[in-house]
Scaffold this active site. Sequence first.
Site, short mmCIF file in Angstrom:
data_model
loop_
_atom_site.label_atom_id
_atom_site.label_comp_id
_atom_site.label_asym_id
_atom_site.label_seq_id
_atom_site.Cartn_x
_atom_site.Cartn_y
_atom_site.Cartn_z
N CYS A 1 45.58 44.12 39.07
CA CYS A 1 45.70 43.46 38.31
C CYS A 1 45.34 42.40 37.52
O CYS A 1 43.91 42.23 37.63
CB CYS A 1 46.09 44.33 37.56
SG CYS A 1 46.20 44.68 35.39
N HIS B 1 48.01 50.45 39.37
CA HIS B 1 49.59 49.77 39.66
C HIS B 1 50.18 50.79 40.41
O HIS B 1 49.40 52.16 39.72
CB HIS B 1 50.32 49.40 38.52
CG HIS B 1 50.08 48.03 37.79
ND1 HIS B 1 50.41 47.21 38.09
CD2 HIS B 1 48.93 47.98 36.52
CE1 HIS B 1 49.75 46.10 37.35
NE2 HIS B 1 49.52 46.82 36.75
#
Length: 475
Positions: free
Chosen positions: A330, A436
């Site tokens: 991310c 994630h």
Amino acid sequence: MVLGTSSNAGKSWVATALCAWYRAQGYQVAPFKAQNMSNNARVVATPDGQWGEIGTAQYLQALAAGCVPDVRMNPLLLKPEADTRSQVVLLGQVDAALSAMPWRGRSQHVWPQIAQALDSLRAENDVVVIEGAGSPAEINLHSSDVVNMRVARHGQAHCLLVADIDRGGAFAHLYGTWALLPPEEQALLRGFVLNKFRGDARLLAPAPQMLQERTGVPTVATIPMQWNHGLPEEDGVFDARSTGAGAIHTTVAIVAYPRMSNHDEFQPLLNLPGVRVVWARSPAQLQGADWVILPGSKATAADLDWMRRQGLDAAVVAHAHAGRRVLGICGGLQMLGEALIDLHGVDGNAAGLGLLPLVTLFAPDKTVRRVRVHLPALHGPWSSLAGMTLDVYEIHHGQTQLRTDMEAGQPQRSREVVPGLVWQNGPGHIWGTYWHGMLENTAFVQALFGAQAPSLEVVFARLAEGVQAWFAQEA
């Protein structure tokens, strides 16, 4: 309701254990925390079939309770972006108006949604385990409280007050907290809990009895210090003793910048035998690491600036140029690229580390979703993951594109493995992704490290057994 004398007293952990215990007794149980301040968030379904965010602690408590996590369990989530600014997430969705509003002005706007969320969970379950925040005795915040005693009064909750006895002063903390509450709120306290105790519990006498004589509240549990309990630390308190046991064969250095987010997803690494996890804040802590991980960030440009001031940017680049593994997730993925471009005041502009030919453009709208993905063919040290099915989630403002024109002269070109989501450099040892939760898939961890961490169900079962023992001793 589980209240604490301070942050890090163990509220989240005790609430999770109680969720697991009530579930083991056959109750239908759900967790609740009115307001959570954390950059650790999970993606869950909203009532209208969309995706939203809640704090990781309530997500794990829902799993411990055996129920499906939903946004009502943490209706208000504050995600710090700077020391004096947070992004406000109400019932799973970013609320720009609330984010711009002064702290004390929010309570009247959010309390109706908080009360409704709690009431609906109470109507659907036998037991709701409520977690407080910080301390209920923060008298400067009492008038605008929406997370501690206002919730307790609304639900007429049976309240436990938890103190961290390992820090010292626990009996003063318990008594002082009780003393600062008005009588109608003192009456809701049904028991004190001494958490993180090391030593012979018989040495506590006569303090619990003296405390009960002064307050009328009994000490109902003394919980021993729990190393390696298997759950992530809610507030990012990192302890080397939580590293997996056994001879070390792999060292993973995770760069711990100030606005690091979703660091809870690395808990499986801390539970693995033979894996040493280093939370790196200096270049020296990257030396000798087999892996470097750049985790998520709630302020990517600011955290990149912090890395440069520490000299960590050069250390990460040197690690990559030596052919060692680098994983960016991310915000960490965005840092691996060439540039961060912010036209809307979302995060900030910055030059990246230049390890992947990527450019990230920050968008006003946030991408929030949970997906099941199938990994395509990967090359280099990640090739063992090809074909694997993973449950992952995304939380990001950035939209990233591959710019092959930025790596002229490289003998092996970087490639986009999954459009808009996963990239690798030419040799393959640098991997960046918006996904994630990859490390929470047991097959993924097994393929990379040759071992598995205890499953969450095993962790929850241990917690339920612990509640049975710790509370029975004081009964």
